[in-house]
Design a protein around this motif. Structure first.
Motif, PDB file in Angstrom:
ATOM      1  N   ALA A  62      -5.449  -0.960   8.647  1.00  0.00           N
ATOM      2  CA  ALA A  62      -4.577  -2.145   8.534  1.00  0.00           C
ATOM      3  C   ALA A  62      -4.963  -3.254   9.505  1.00  0.00           C
ATOM      4  O   ALA A  62      -5.007  -4.423   9.116  1.00  0.00           O
ATOM      5  CB  ALA A  62      -3.122  -1.741   8.733  1.00  0.00           C
ATOM      6  N   MET A 119      -1.184  -6.966  -1.547  1.00  0.00           N
ATOM      7  CA  MET A 119      -1.554  -5.736  -0.859  1.00  0.00           C
ATOM      8  C   MET A 119      -1.088  -4.623  -1.794  1.00  0.00           C
ATOM      9  O   MET A 119       0.119  -4.393  -1.937  1.00  0.00           O
ATOM     10  CB  MET A 119      -0.842  -5.621   0.491  1.00  0.00           C
ATOM     11  CG  MET A 119      -0.995  -6.838   1.393  1.00  0.00           C
ATOM     12  SD  MET A 119      -2.698  -7.207   1.851  1.00  0.00           S
ATOM     13  CE  MET A 119      -3.029  -5.869   2.993  1.00  0.00           C
ATOM     14  N   HIS A 120      -2.038  -3.956  -2.454  1.00  0.00           N
ATOM     15  CA  HIS A 120      -1.642  -3.044  -3.530  1.00  0.00           C
ATOM     16  C   HIS A 120      -1.413  -1.623  -3.019  1.00  0.00           C
ATOM     17  O   HIS A 120      -1.941  -1.246  -1.971  1.00  0.00           O
ATOM     18  CB  HIS A 120      -2.684  -3.110  -4.659  1.00  0.00           C
ATOM     19  CG  HIS A 120      -3.567  -1.914  -4.732  1.00  0.00           C
ATOM     20  ND1 HIS A 120      -3.246  -0.818  -5.497  1.00  0.00           N
ATOM     21  CD2 HIS A 120      -4.734  -1.624  -4.137  1.00  0.00           C
ATOM     22  CE1 HIS A 120      -4.210   0.091  -5.352  1.00  0.00           C
ATOM     23  NE2 HIS A 120      -5.110  -0.368  -4.538  1.00  0.00           N
ATOM     24  N   PHE A 164       1.054  -0.147  -1.543  1.00  0.00           N
ATOM     25  CA  PHE A 164       1.329  -0.323  -0.119  1.00  0.00           C
ATOM     26  C   PHE A 164       1.946   0.934   0.494  1.00  0.00           C
ATOM     27  O   PHE A 164       2.950   1.449   0.002  1.00  0.00           O
ATOM     28  CB  PHE A 164       2.253  -1.526   0.093  1.00  0.00           C
ATOM     29  CG  PHE A 164       2.224  -2.031   1.496  1.00  0.00           C
ATOM     30  CD1 PHE A 164       1.149  -2.776   1.949  1.00  0.00           C
ATOM     31  CD2 PHE A 164       3.248  -1.726   2.380  1.00  0.00           C
ATOM     32  CE1 PHE A 164       1.097  -3.228   3.261  1.00  0.00           C
ATOM     33  CE2 PHE A 164       3.203  -2.175   3.689  1.00  0.00           C
ATOM     34  CZ  PHE A 164       2.130  -2.927   4.125  1.00  0.00           C
ATOM     35  N   GLU A 187       1.737   1.159   4.240  1.00  0.00           N
ATOM     36  CA  GLU A 187       1.738   0.881   5.681  1.00  0.00           C
ATOM     37  C   GLU A 187       3.157   0.607   6.167  1.00  0.00           C
ATOM     38  O   GLU A 187       4.053   0.341   5.377  1.00  0.00           O
ATOM     39  CB  GLU A 187       0.860  -0.350   5.963  1.00  0.00           C
ATOM     40  CG  GLU A 187      -0.587  -0.200   5.542  1.00  0.00           C
ATOM     41  CD  GLU A 187      -1.327   0.874   6.315  1.00  0.00           C
ATOM     42  OE1 GLU A 187      -1.010   1.065   7.511  1.00  0.00           O
ATOM     43  OE2 GLU A 187      -2.200   1.535   5.744  1.00  0.00           O
ATOM     44  N   ALA A 189       3.397  -5.076   6.534  1.00  0.00           N
ATOM     45  CA  ALA A 189       3.901  -5.849   5.390  1.00  0.00           C
ATOM     46  C   ALA A 189       4.288  -7.247   5.857  1.00  0.00           C
ATOM     47  O   ALA A 189       3.915  -8.253   5.229  1.00  0.00           O
ATOM     48  CB  ALA A 189       5.097  -5.148   4.765  1.00  0.00           C
ATOM     49  N   ILE A 210       3.460  -7.856  -1.773  1.00  0.00           N
ATOM     50  CA  ILE A 210       3.353  -6.426  -1.490  1.00  0.00           C
ATOM     51  C   ILE A 210       3.679  -5.678  -2.779  1.00  0.00           C
ATOM     52  O   ILE A 210       4.718  -5.925  -3.398  1.00  0.00           O
ATOM     53  CB  ILE A 210       4.366  -5.996  -0.393  1.00  0.00           C
ATOM     54  CG1 ILE A 210       4.238  -6.875   0.866  1.00  0.00           C
ATOM     55  CG2 ILE A 210       4.211  -4.513  -0.079  1.00  0.00           C
ATOM     56  CD1 ILE A 210       2.963  -6.717   1.650  1.00  0.00           C
ATOM     57  N   CYS A 257       9.927   0.213   3.672  1.00  0.00           N
ATOM     58  CA  CYS A 257       9.274  -1.057   3.355  1.00  0.00           C
ATOM     59  C   CYS A 257       9.808  -1.642   2.051  1.00  0.00           C
ATOM     60  O   CYS A 257      10.070  -2.840   1.955  1.00  0.00           O
ATOM     61  CB  CYS A 257       7.784  -0.815   3.218  1.00  0.00           C
ATOM     62  SG  CYS A 257       6.825  -1.797   4.308  1.00  0.00           S
TER      63      CYS A 257
END
Ligand SMILES: [Zn+2]
Ligand SMILES: [Zn+2]
Length: 258
Positions: free
Chosen positions: A133, A152-153, A155, A157, A162, A172, A189
């Protein structure tokens, strides 16, 4: 309406009975899909899948997990691939330190090439990041990826990542992982990303959501992703479906809904 913003429709698991895959999408209200390029060699097949349906578009790019076999994709090649009207994005690109051992400088170079190509053809980026990341965000910043934006595929993290991507102008996208029982970070997230920056995807044929976990994934199953996010945020499924569809067409503005 519901859009699968990231799938691999050219993969053999999905091509085996492609008519059934499309029929299942229709039955579940999944009206559109973006099928994603992973290698130079398979790009024509990806593009052909997109050409075969007015509701499917594709990307142009080389996946960070694809090892170099002597020759690296160039900026000019990516721009030429992206000139096709069915190509609405550049990717998937990014960094993946989980799958690749040893020297990873070539991955970062490839990522920079994709960002430069996206800027050259003014199409958004589809970014993959795994155990990388900090470097992913740094390169996005250094290369001015925010100029074209993107997603951001799949996701996985923490929220801070994010937040940083959102601040750079990115969307996201959540996959079936959000339905997995032990995916606390992803669920957190998914309950915090602003609705105007959220997309949903399957990444099929991989990562089938609950209740299909372990089976071959398909775009129709994106419904379960949207349902879980609706549950987490205590809103209607229709709200998530409508907002993510709206976001998809705003971000991938070369895709015209049919
Ligand atoms: Zn990926
Ligand atoms: Zn993918």
């Amino acid at each position: 309406m519901l859009v699968d913003s990231h799938c691999h429709l050219d993969f053999p698991e999905l091509q085996a009975d492609f008519a059934a895959i499309l029929a299942r999408m229709r039955a579940e209200g999944v009206t559109h899909a973006l099928t994603i390029s992973t290698t130079l060699e398979t790009f024509p097949a990806v593009r052909d899948v997109a050409r075969s349906s007015p509701n499917v578009w594709c990307s142009a790019g080389v996946h960070p997990d694809e090892r170099r076999d002597g020759r690296e994709v160039t900026l000019d090649e990516l721009v030429a691939m992206a000139a096709d009207p069915k190509v609405v994005a550049i990717g998937e690109t990014g960094l993946d330190y989980f799958r690749v051992e040893g020297d990873t400088e070539w991955q970062r170079e490839r990522f920079r090439t994709h960002i430069r190509a996206a800027k050259a053809c003014a199409k958004p980026l589809v970014i993959h990041t795994r155990e990388s990341a900090a470097d992913t965000l740094r390169i996005m910043q250094e290369e001015g990826a925010g100029e074209v934006g993107g997603v951001m595929h799949c996701f996985t993290e923490p929220w801070e990542v994010a937040r940083a991507a959102i601040d750079l102008g990115f969307h996201i996208s959540f996959s079936g992982i959000v339905t997995f029982k032990n995916a606390a970070v992803v669920k957190d997230c998914a309950s915090r990303v602003p609705l105007e920056r959220m997309l949903v995807e399957t990444d099929s044929p991989y990562l089938a959501p609950v209740p299909h976990r372990g089976k071959v994934n398909q775009p129709a199953f994106v419904r379960h992703v949207a349902e879980e996010i609706a549950r987490l945020r205590a809103v209607d499924f229709e709200t998530i479906a409508a907002r993510t569809t709206e976001n998809f067409f705003a971000l991938f503005r070369h895709a015209r809904p049919a």
